[in-house]
Design an enzyme around this catalytic site. Structure first.
Site, short mmCIF file in Angstrom:
data_model
loop_
_atom_site.label_atom_id
_atom_site.label_comp_id
_atom_site.label_asym_id
_atom_site.label_seq_id
_atom_site.Cartn_x
_atom_site.Cartn_y
_atom_site.Cartn_z
N ASN A 63 0.89 -1.03 0.09
CA ASN A 63 0.06 -0.11 0.04
C ASN A 63 1.12 1.24 -0.19
O ASN A 63 1.79 1.47 0.92
CB ASN A 63 -0.78 -0.10 1.09
CG ASN A 63 -1.98 0.98 1.35
OD1 ASN A 63 -1.53 2.23 0.85
ND2 ASN A 63 -3.22 0.89 1.92
N VAL A 64 0.69 1.98 -0.85
CA VAL A 64 1.70 3.17 -1.20
C VAL A 64 1.66 4.07 0.10
O VAL A 64 2.24 4.98 0.11
CB VAL A 64 1.61 4.02 -2.41
CG1 VAL A 64 2.01 2.96 -3.60
CG2 VAL A 64 0.34 4.56 -2.82
N SER A 142 -1.83 13.50 -14.75
CA SER A 142 -3.15 13.51 -15.49
C SER A 142 -3.27 15.12 -15.92
O SER A 142 -2.79 15.89 -15.38
CB SER A 142 -4.08 13.26 -14.53
OG SER A 142 -5.43 13.63 -15.07
N TYR A 155 -8.24 15.49 -6.48
CA TYR A 155 -7.39 14.87 -7.43
C TYR A 155 -6.50 15.77 -8.48
O TYR A 155 -5.36 15.35 -8.57
CB TYR A 155 -8.44 14.03 -8.45
CG TYR A 155 -7.76 13.20 -9.54
CD1 TYR A 155 -7.52 11.88 -9.18
CD2 TYR A 155 -7.83 13.61 -10.99
CE1 TYR A 155 -6.80 11.11 -10.43
CE2 TYR A 155 -7.20 12.74 -11.93
CZ TYR A 155 -6.68 11.51 -11.31
OH TYR A 155 -6.12 10.75 -12.53
N ALA A 157 -5.46 18.60 -7.25
CA ALA A 157 -4.38 19.02 -6.57
C ALA A 157 -3.22 18.06 -6.40
O ALA A 157 -1.99 18.21 -6.43
CB ALA A 157 -4.82 19.35 -4.93
N SER A 158 -3.72 16.70 -6.32
CA SER A 158 -2.51 15.79 -6.26
C SER A 158 -1.95 15.52 -7.19
O SER A 158 -0.70 15.52 -7.40
CB SER A 158 -3.30 14.35 -5.78
OG SER A 158 -3.95 13.86 -7.09
N ILE A 188 -8.68 7.50 -20.28
CA ILE A 188 -8.10 6.29 -20.65
C ILE A 188 -9.29 5.30 -20.51
O ILE A 188 -9.85 5.27 -19.12
CB ILE A 188 -6.90 5.92 -20.25
CG1 ILE A 188 -5.99 7.17 -20.57
CG2 ILE A 188 -6.54 4.77 -20.64
CD1 ILE A 188 -5.56 7.42 -21.79
P1 NAP Z 1 -7.26 1.85 -11.73
O1 NAP Z 1 -7.90 0.79 -12.93
O2 NAP Z 1 -8.12 2.05 -10.70
O3 NAP Z 1 -6.08 1.03 -11.28
C1 NAP Z 1 -5.46 1.51 -10.01
C2 NAP Z 1 -4.61 0.49 -9.39
O4 NAP Z 1 -4.07 0.83 -8.29
C3 NAP Z 1 -5.34 -0.70 -8.98
O5 NAP Z 1 -4.89 -1.98 -9.00
C4 NAP Z 1 -5.54 -0.45 -7.40
O6 NAP Z 1 -5.85 -1.58 -6.71
C5 NAP Z 1 -4.23 0.23 -6.82
N1 NAP Z 1 -4.06 1.00 -5.73
C6 NAP Z 1 -5.22 1.78 -5.44
N2 NAP Z 1 -4.77 2.43 -4.33
C7 NAP Z 1 -3.45 1.79 -3.98
C8 NAP Z 1 -2.54 2.04 -2.94
N3 NAP Z 1 -2.93 2.81 -1.83
N4 NAP Z 1 -1.39 1.18 -2.94
C9 NAP Z 1 -1.11 0.62 -3.84
N5 NAP Z 1 -2.19 0.21 -4.94
C10 NAP Z 1 -3.13 1.03 -5.09
O7 NAP Z 1 -6.74 3.07 -12.23
P2 NAP Z 1 -6.11 3.35 -13.58
O8 NAP Z 1 -7.24 4.14 -14.37
O9 NAP Z 1 -5.41 2.40 -14.19
O10 NAP Z 1 -5.12 4.68 -13.07
C11 NAP Z 1 -3.85 4.36 -13.08
C12 NAP Z 1 -3.10 5.78 -12.87
O11 NAP Z 1 -3.45 6.57 -14.15
C13 NAP Z 1 -3.58 6.59 -11.62
O12 NAP Z 1 -2.72 7.20 -11.13
C14 NAP Z 1 -4.59 7.50 -12.31
O13 NAP Z 1 -4.78 8.66 -11.49
C15 NAP Z 1 -3.97 7.89 -13.57
N6 NAP Z 1 -4.68 8.34 -14.58
C16 NAP Z 1 -5.82 7.60 -15.22
C17 NAP Z 1 -6.57 8.17 -16.30
C18 NAP Z 1 -7.76 7.35 -16.67
O14 NAP Z 1 -8.39 7.75 -17.56
N7 NAP Z 1 -8.00 6.17 -16.27
C19 NAP Z 1 -6.48 9.38 -16.66
C20 NAP Z 1 -5.46 10.22 -16.22
C21 NAP Z 1 -4.63 9.72 -15.05
P3 NAP Z 1 -7.41 -1.94 -6.30
O15 NAP Z 1 -7.82 -2.68 -7.65
O16 NAP Z 1 -7.17 -2.88 -5.08
O17 NAP Z 1 -8.19 -0.68 -6.12
#
Ligand code: NAP
Length: 247
Positions: A63-64, A142, A155, A157-158, A188
């Site tokens: 967990n990060v 993002s 989000y 801000a992060s 995405i």
């Molecule tokens: P996702 O499908 O929700 O996958 C995120 C992964 O991170 C999941 O496996 C999740 O585990 C894990 N996770 C969550 N909290 C965590 C923690 N505290 N420690 C370790 N692992 C953790 O998200 P995604 O769409 O692939 O997004 C990945 C990254 O891209 C994120 O930083 C997101 O902000 C960024 N992003 C995504 C988009 C988009 O359109 N999808 C756009 C811009 C940026 P669980 O399955 O247990 O929750």
């Protein structure tokens, strides 16, 4: 020679979504891939899928937000592989609400995982990279961190904070041979965006020059490029992978 041949690559939050695809792409490029996720079942699956591509891989429950867990697992990686070459800070979450409805907990959780999580992992991994005098870090930001978005105060801000850290670390670690860049995806197709209402998606697609959502592979391609030696003169860069959303 494959681009990631024998490089030890950690991808946070790589059980599913963008992180999983990045991990598999590293594996296809010959990397030794370490899967970090809170969900042990998905972490193990991604790791097994990497091994099936013919590379060494391990998974760890990380967990990060848990600094002790990160420290312990970094030590284990060092013991097993003796080095860390690449860190992708991908783990991220959303807790959306308009500002007047955003509870303090929603703010704290998103800042803790996205912003402090990136800080935590980088702080423990960089000393291991420094031992070899080389490394590459890619943070997943993002477009929301650059342009803002309604209902995403926490989000945005992060992710803006991640961009600030990326540029600061690029300056700070350059003398140690470590490059630091970020990828800023647009919309995405992942489990994260499955929660977004259809009318918001179609509005975003209309605003995207390429008139579609992005695929996870398209983000992974950019991450692998920035991580690799092909990007050896690139540091402090924020690469938007957004289909022209912001043009
Ligand atoms: P996702 O499908 O929700 O996958 C995120 C992964 O991170 C999941 O496996 C999740 O585990 C894990 N996770 C969550 N909290 C965590 C923690 N505290 N420690 C370790 N692992 C953790 O998200 P995604 O769409 O692939 O997004 C990945 C990254 O891209 C994120 O930083 C997101 O902000 C960024 N992003 C995504 C988009 C988009 O359109 N999808 C756009 C811009 C940026 P669980 O399955 O247990 O929750």
């Amino acid at each position: 020679m494959k681009r990631m041949e024998d490089k030890v690559c950690i991808v946070t939050g790589s059980g599913r979504g963008i992180g999983r695809t990045i991990a598999l792409k590293f594996a296809k490029e010959g990397g030794r891939v370490v899967i970090w996720d809170v969900d042990i079942n998905s972490a193990e699956k991604t790791s097994n899928d990497c091994k099936n591509l013919g590379v060494d891989s391990m998974w760890q429950k990380v967990n990060v937000t848990d600094r002790k867990e990160i420290q312990k697992n970094v030590a284990e990686i060092k013991e097993k592989f003796g080095r860390i070459d690449i860190l992708v800070n991908n783990a991220g979450i959303t807790r959306d609400a308009l500002l007047n409805q955003m509870e303090e907990k929603m703010w704290d959780t998103v800042i803790d995982v996205n912003l402090k999580g990136t800080f935590n992992c980088t702080q423990f991994v960089v000393p291991v990279m420094e031992e070899k005098g080389q490394g590459s870090i890619v943070n997943i930001a993002s477009v929301v961190g650059i342009y803002g978005n309604m209902g995403q105060t926490n989000y945005a801000a992060s992710k803006a904070g991640i961009i600030g850290m990326t540029k600061s670390w690029a300056k700070e670690f350059a003398r140690n041979g470590i490059r630091v860049n970020a990828v800023a995806p647009g919309f995405i197709k992942t489990p994260m965006t499955e929660k977004v209402p259809e009318k918001v998606i179609s509005y975003m697609v209309k605003r995207t020059s390429l008139r579609r959502m992005g695929e996870v592979e398209e983000v992974a391609n950019a991450v692998v490029f920035l991580s690799s030696d092909e990007a050896s003169f690139i540091t402090g860069h924020i690469l938007q992978v957004d289909g022209g959303l912001t043009l």
